[in-house]
Design a protein around this motif. Structure first.
Motif, mmCIF file in Angstrom:
data_model
loop_
_atom_site.group_PDB
_atom_site.id
_atom_site.type_symbol
_atom_site.label_atom_id
_atom_site.label_comp_id
_atom_site.label_asym_id
_atom_site.label_seq_id
_atom_site.Cartn_x
_atom_site.Cartn_y
_atom_site.Cartn_z
ATOM 1 N N SER A 145 0.813 -1.221 0.000
ATOM 2 C CA SER A 145 0.000 0.000 0.000
ATOM 3 C C SER A 145 0.845 1.270 0.000
ATOM 4 C CB SER A 145 -0.931 0.006 1.219
ATOM 5 O OG SER A 145 -0.169 -0.054 2.422
ATOM 6 N N HIS A 146 2.013 1.222 0.617
ATOM 7 C CA HIS A 146 2.816 2.434 0.771
ATOM 8 C C HIS A 146 4.155 2.366 0.042
ATOM 9 C CE1 HIS A 146 -0.037 2.658 4.121
ATOM 10 N NE2 HIS A 146 0.175 3.969 4.124
ATOM 11 N N GLY A 147 4.460 1.262 -0.616
ATOM 12 C CA GLY A 147 5.753 1.150 -1.279
ATOM 13 C C GLY A 147 5.950 2.183 -2.373
ATOM 14 N N ILE A 148 4.912 2.385 -3.178
ATOM 15 C CA ILE A 148 5.012 3.350 -4.267
ATOM 16 C C ILE A 148 5.143 4.771 -3.719
ATOM 17 C CG2 ILE A 148 3.812 4.307 -6.266
ATOM 18 C CD1 ILE A 148 2.544 1.610 -6.708
ATOM 19 N N LEU A 149 4.432 5.070 -2.625
ATOM 20 C CA LEU A 149 4.519 6.404 -2.031
ATOM 21 C C LEU A 149 5.909 6.680 -1.483
ATOM 22 C CD1 LEU A 149 1.102 6.454 -0.128
ATOM 23 C CD2 LEU A 149 1.643 7.486 -2.334
ATOM 24 N N LEU A 150 6.497 5.670 -0.839
ATOM 25 C CA LEU A 150 7.839 5.852 -0.296
ATOM 26 C C LEU A 150 8.877 5.981 -1.407
ATOM 27 C CD1 LEU A 150 7.716 3.260 2.626
ATOM 28 C CD2 LEU A 150 7.700 5.744 2.828
ATOM 29 N N ALA A 151 8.671 5.267 -2.502
ATOM 30 C CA ALA A 151 9.640 5.314 -3.598
ATOM 31 C C ALA A 151 9.635 6.661 -4.310
ATOM 32 C CB ALA A 151 9.338 4.200 -4.597
ATOM 33 N N SER A 152 8.495 7.324 -4.358
ATOM 34 C CA SER A 152 8.397 8.605 -5.060
ATOM 35 C C SER A 152 8.543 9.807 -4.131
ATOM 36 C CB SER A 152 7.059 8.703 -5.790
ATOM 37 O OG SER A 152 5.978 8.610 -4.868
ATOM 38 N N ALA A 153 8.818 9.590 -2.857
ATOM 39 C CA ALA A 153 8.919 10.696 -1.899
ATOM 40 C C ALA A 153 10.212 11.481 -2.107
ATOM 41 C CB ALA A 153 8.850 10.160 -0.473
ATOM 42 N N ASP A 154 10.204 12.680 -1.602
ATOM 43 C CA ASP A 154 11.383 13.553 -1.663
ATOM 44 C C ASP A 154 12.200 13.345 -0.395
ATOM 45 O OD1 ASP A 154 13.249 15.608 -1.850
ATOM 46 O OD2 ASP A 154 11.834 16.957 -2.834
ATOM 47 N N PHE A 155 13.527 13.204 -0.552
ATOM 48 C CA PHE A 155 14.387 12.906 0.589
ATOM 49 C C PHE A 155 15.219 14.103 1.028
ATOM 50 C CE2 PHE A 155 13.303 8.668 -0.733
ATOM 51 C CZ PHE A 155 13.296 7.941 0.444
ATOM 52 N N HIS A 156 14.941 15.288 0.557
ATOM 53 C CA HIS A 156 15.637 16.468 1.060
ATOM 54 C C HIS A 156 15.175 16.737 2.495
ATOM 55 C CE1 HIS A 156 16.304 17.237 -3.283
ATOM 56 N NE2 HIS A 156 17.437 17.774 -2.847
ATOM 57 N N GLY A 157 16.074 16.584 3.438
ATOM 58 C CA GLY A 157 15.744 16.743 4.854
ATOM 59 C C GLY A 157 15.710 15.443 5.609
ATOM 60 N N ALA A 158 15.779 14.310 4.902
ATOM 61 C CA ALA A 158 15.787 13.012 5.582
ATOM 62 C C ALA A 158 17.153 12.773 6.217
ATOM 63 C CB ALA A 158 15.463 11.898 4.592
ATOM 64 N N GLU A 159 17.151 12.059 7.339
ATOM 65 C CA GLU A 159 18.395 11.691 8.006
ATOM 66 C C GLU A 159 18.704 10.238 7.655
ATOM 67 O OE1 GLU A 159 20.623 12.265 12.314
ATOM 68 O OE2 GLU A 159 18.436 12.310 12.205
ATOM 69 N N LEU A 160 19.652 10.053 6.754
ATOM 70 C CA LEU A 160 19.985 8.721 6.245
ATOM 71 C C LEU A 160 21.242 8.202 6.923
ATOM 72 C CD1 LEU A 160 19.462 9.226 2.388
ATOM 73 C CD2 LEU A 160 17.814 8.413 4.081
#
Length: 243
Positions: A143-158
């Motif tokens: 249900s959320h895989g596609i949403l996570l794949a297309s999300a923007d990662f500017h600001g994420a802590e990786l």
């Protein structure tokens, strides 16, 4: 023997002026006045003539061409900078005063709220100013895989958990730039690190509540696209032989 008469002043004078303007002036003024006015106002005054319509088609075509060019330049959008021009201008180069981990903590908090909206835990704030409502959806890969794949990662802590370059394992920081093949992060030690996406697995967390966090892992080979290209892209499973 008879002598011929000497020429008088009347016979040696210049022939009368036959200009139409002089004839008209002579009717209204004395001969001396009309001669003076004719000399000052008519004879020595230049006569400016404009070209008749259609006599200079080349100039007309040039005028029309310049008007069209002016209109085109006024309506045309500015040309975007090339990659070389961006490097020369230093568009993406961080200044030393900007390489501070504390500066990007607020960006990470904004990104966390953005991810909660993407996952469906909160709704966007309404136009009337009401606070967003909270939900408790079940997060699954289907249900959320596609949403996570297309999300923007500017600001994420990786954090790098696996990588083809063992020296990069364990590096953790906030993403300040997401390119097609790399993540540029600022670490807690106020350092800028460029992490390749190929053959790398990243881990990040989304804080749902004070004591509840969702942990995800990103396979870099699946994200070798620009953020703008990932938004509407359909992802397919790829072989992950590098694990």
């Amino acid at each position: 023997m008879t002598s011929s008469p000497r020429p008088t002043a009347a016979t040696t004078s210049a022939p009368p002026i036959s200009h139409p303007a002089h004839t008209l002036l002579a009717r209204a003024h004395s001969p001396d006045t009309s001669a003076r006015i004719f000399t000052d106002k008519v004879k020595n005054k230049p006569l400016l003539l404009e070209p008749t319509a259609g006599s200079d088609k080349r100039a007309l075509r040039r005028h029309i061409r310049l008007r069209k060019k002016e209109y085109y330049l006024r309506k045309r959008k500015p040309r975007p900078l090339s990659a070389k021009e961006k490097r020369v201008l230093g568009v993406f180069k961080l200044q030393k005063s900007e390489i501070k981990y504390d500066i990007y903590k607020n960006l990470h908090d904004l990104w966390n709220g953005y991810m909660l909206e993407v996952l469906g835990f909160t709704t966007p704030p309404a136009k009337d100013g009401n606070t967003p409502t909270k939900r408790s959806p079940t997060v699954t890969a289907q249900s959320h895989g596609i949403l996570l794949a297309s999300a923007d990662f500017h600001g994420a802590e990786l954090e790098v958990v696996r990588c083809g370059d063992a020296g990069k394992v364990g590096i953790k920081g906030i993403v300040v730039r997401d390119t097609q093949y790399t993540f540029v992060v600022v670490t807690p030690k106020d350092e800028v690190k460029t992490l390749p996406k190929r053959d790398t697995v990243f881990r990040y967390e989304v804080a749902v509540a004070e004591e509840k966090r969702l942990v995800f892992e990103v396979h870099g080979n699946q994200f070798e696209f620009r953020p703008v290209d990932r938004a509407n892209r359909k992802f397919k499973w790829k072989v992950m032989d590098y694990l």
